[in-house]
Design a protein around this motif. Structure first.
Motif, short mmCIF file in Angstrom:
data_model
loop_
_atom_site.label_atom_id
_atom_site.label_comp_id
_atom_site.label_asym_id
_atom_site.label_seq_id
_atom_site.Cartn_x
_atom_site.Cartn_y
_atom_site.Cartn_z
N ILE A 77 0.84 -1.14 0.11
CA ILE A 77 0.28 0.05 -0.01
C ILE A 77 0.90 1.33 0.00
O ILE A 77 0.67 2.33 -0.66
N ALA A 78 1.85 1.27 0.94
CA ALA A 78 2.78 2.23 1.06
C ALA A 78 3.54 2.36 -0.40
O ALA A 78 3.47 3.76 -0.86
N ARG A 79 3.81 1.53 -1.29
CA ARG A 79 4.59 1.74 -2.45
C ARG A 79 3.49 2.17 -3.50
O ARG A 79 4.02 3.15 -4.17
N ARG A 80 2.30 1.77 -3.34
CA ARG A 80 1.23 2.34 -4.40
C ARG A 80 1.04 3.88 -4.23
O ARG A 80 0.88 4.48 -4.99
N ASP A 81 0.88 4.12 -2.88
CA ASP A 81 0.48 5.57 -2.67
C ASP A 81 1.78 6.50 -3.20
O ASP A 81 1.59 7.50 -3.54
N HIS A 82 3.12 5.93 -2.89
CA HIS A 82 4.20 6.78 -3.33
C HIS A 82 4.26 6.84 -4.73
O HIS A 82 4.68 7.76 -5.19
N ARG A 83 3.80 5.93 -5.40
CA ARG A 83 3.72 6.00 -7.11
C ARG A 83 2.75 6.72 -7.44
O ARG A 83 2.98 7.64 -8.25
N LYS A 84 1.58 6.90 -6.79
CA LYS A 84 0.55 7.78 -7.21
C LYS A 84 0.83 9.22 -6.76
O LYS A 84 0.50 10.33 -7.59
N LEU A 85 1.41 9.51 -5.54
CA LEU A 85 2.10 10.67 -5.34
C LEU A 85 3.05 11.32 -6.38
O LEU A 85 2.79 12.33 -6.80
N ASP A 86 4.04 10.27 -7.02
CA ASP A 86 4.99 10.93 -7.79
C ASP A 86 4.13 11.28 -8.97
O ASP A 86 4.57 12.17 -9.63
N ALA A 87 3.09 10.56 -9.67
CA ALA A 87 2.55 10.82 -10.64
C ALA A 87 1.67 12.11 -10.62
O ALA A 87 1.73 12.77 -11.47
N ARG A 88 1.21 12.35 -9.50
CA ARG A 88 0.16 13.62 -9.40
C ARG A 88 1.67 14.75 -9.40
O ARG A 88 0.95 15.95 -9.89
N MET A 89 2.47 14.64 -8.64
CA MET A 89 3.68 15.85 -8.88
C MET A 89 4.08 16.09 -10.28
O MET A 89 4.30 16.89 -10.62
N ARG A 90 4.25 15.01 -11.18
CA ARG A 90 4.75 15.24 -12.60
C ARG A 90 3.55 15.99 -13.14
O ARG A 90 3.91 16.86 -13.84
N GLN A 93 -2.27 15.04 -0.10
CA GLN A 93 -3.37 14.67 0.42
C GLN A 93 -4.39 13.92 -0.61
O GLN A 93 -5.41 13.55 -0.41
N GLY A 94 -3.61 13.79 -1.89
CA GLY A 94 -4.36 13.04 -2.78
C GLY A 94 -5.17 13.62 -3.72
O GLY A 94 -5.97 13.00 -4.65
N HIS A 95 -5.10 15.04 -3.97
CA HIS A 95 -5.83 15.98 -4.86
C HIS A 95 -4.99 15.91 -6.28
O HIS A 95 -3.88 16.21 -5.89
N ASP A 96 -5.48 16.05 -7.26
CA ASP A 96 -4.69 16.46 -8.51
C ASP A 96 -4.78 17.95 -8.74
O ASP A 96 -5.79 18.34 -8.29
N VAL A 97 -3.44 18.34 -8.80
CA VAL A 97 -3.25 19.81 -9.12
C VAL A 97 -2.58 19.95 -10.25
O VAL A 97 -1.87 19.37 -10.81
N LEU A 98 -2.87 21.30 -10.75
CA LEU A 98 -2.18 21.67 -12.12
C LEU A 98 -1.77 23.21 -11.79
O LEU A 98 -2.63 23.83 -11.63
N PHE A 99 -0.31 23.55 -12.03
CA PHE A 99 0.31 24.82 -11.87
C PHE A 99 0.65 25.29 -13.41
O PHE A 99 1.35 24.73 -13.99
#
Length: 262
Positions: A49-62, A127-133
């Motif tokens: 679960i921690a690995r998947r959360d980390h991958r999701k966060l990396d994707a959101r950051m990109r 916190q799990g939200h998609d963001v665009l800058f």
């Protein structure tokens, strides 16, 4: 008999091959601590679960398109003694995203508006939200390019639906038709559905100047942005201080010296 090859195949089939990264360490831990099978399994699942959360966060950051690691931890509050830190930290809880309202950040050049906006974006992504800058210029250019290639509606809807859209440098360049219409339509579509953060060098009373040709359209746009919005003013000196000139150059200039090519 070594079960690892068969286990590896089974985990890959179940798309759980990440468990292999910590399997050996967890197995040793289970032996040393005499863990029950269920406790051992729980540790492996938690790792996955921690690995998947980390991958999701990396994707959101990109996808967010941030300019570096502009986090709240790195924000220099000491330079802005008039800034209410409690308000900023409350915004970092991202309650405003649940409220579907805007955050409007104003202040002179170099006071940290873009940093603060991106820091709120980082908090939202964690916190799990998609963001665009995007800057205002980039945003409008993206819509114009999409119009040219026939993908305007798809791009518009993507911008309209992102949970947190951060628009940097609002009003830096006055908008003319059809840019002001695109901007209005986007804000109107996002109104009370999603959250928007804007930064601007203009005082709040001057934001209408961003609409060069259609003041009525500008008033309608700003009315939606201001409704229940949080306002933050950064009032201080610019952190973009130039480096001092070398003493030798200073002396030459002080004497009215000319360079060799003159």
């Amino acid at each position: 008999m070594n079960p690892i090859p068969e286990l590896t195949s089974s985990l890959k089939q179940l798309r759980l091959s990440g468990i292999l990264d910590t399997l050996e360490a967890r197995n040793r831990e289970a032996i040393d601590r005499k863990l029950a099978y269920t406790d051992f399994l729980t540790l492996l699942i938690q790792d996955e679960i921690a690995r998947r959360d980390h991958r999701k966060l990396d994707a959101r950051m990109r996808r967010a398109n941030f300019r570096g690691q502009k986090t709240l931890e790195g924000f220099d509050f000491d330079r802005l003694p008039n800034l209410n830190r409690a308000v900023v930290h409350d915004l970092a809880t991202c309650r405003f995203i649940d409220e579907r309202v805007s955050v409007l950040i104003a202040g002179p050049c170099g006071t940290g508006k873009s940093h603060l906006a991106q820091a709120l974006g980082h908090a939202a992504a964690r916190q799990g939200h998609d963001v665009l800058f995007m800057t205002q210029t980039r945003l409008l250019s993206t819509l114009r390019n999409a119009q040219a290639v026939g993908s305007y509606e798809r791009r518009f809807q993507a911008l309209a639906k992102v949970p947190l859209l951060i628009i940097d440098d609002f009003g830096l360049k006055p908008m003319r038709t059809p840019e002001d219409e695109d901007f209005h339509d986007l804000i109107a579509e996002r109104y009370e559905r999603t959250s928007t953060v804007l930064t601007s060098n203009l005082d709040f009373t001057e934001w209408g100047d961003a609409f060069a040709t259609n003041k009525m359209l500008g008033a309608a746009t700003l009315d939606r942005l201001r409704h229940a919005a949080y306002r933050v003013v950064l009032d201080g000196e610019s952190y973009r201080v130039p480096r001092p000139m070398p003493e030798s150059n200073k002396s030459a200039l002080a004497k009215g010296g000319k360079n060799k090519d003159s």
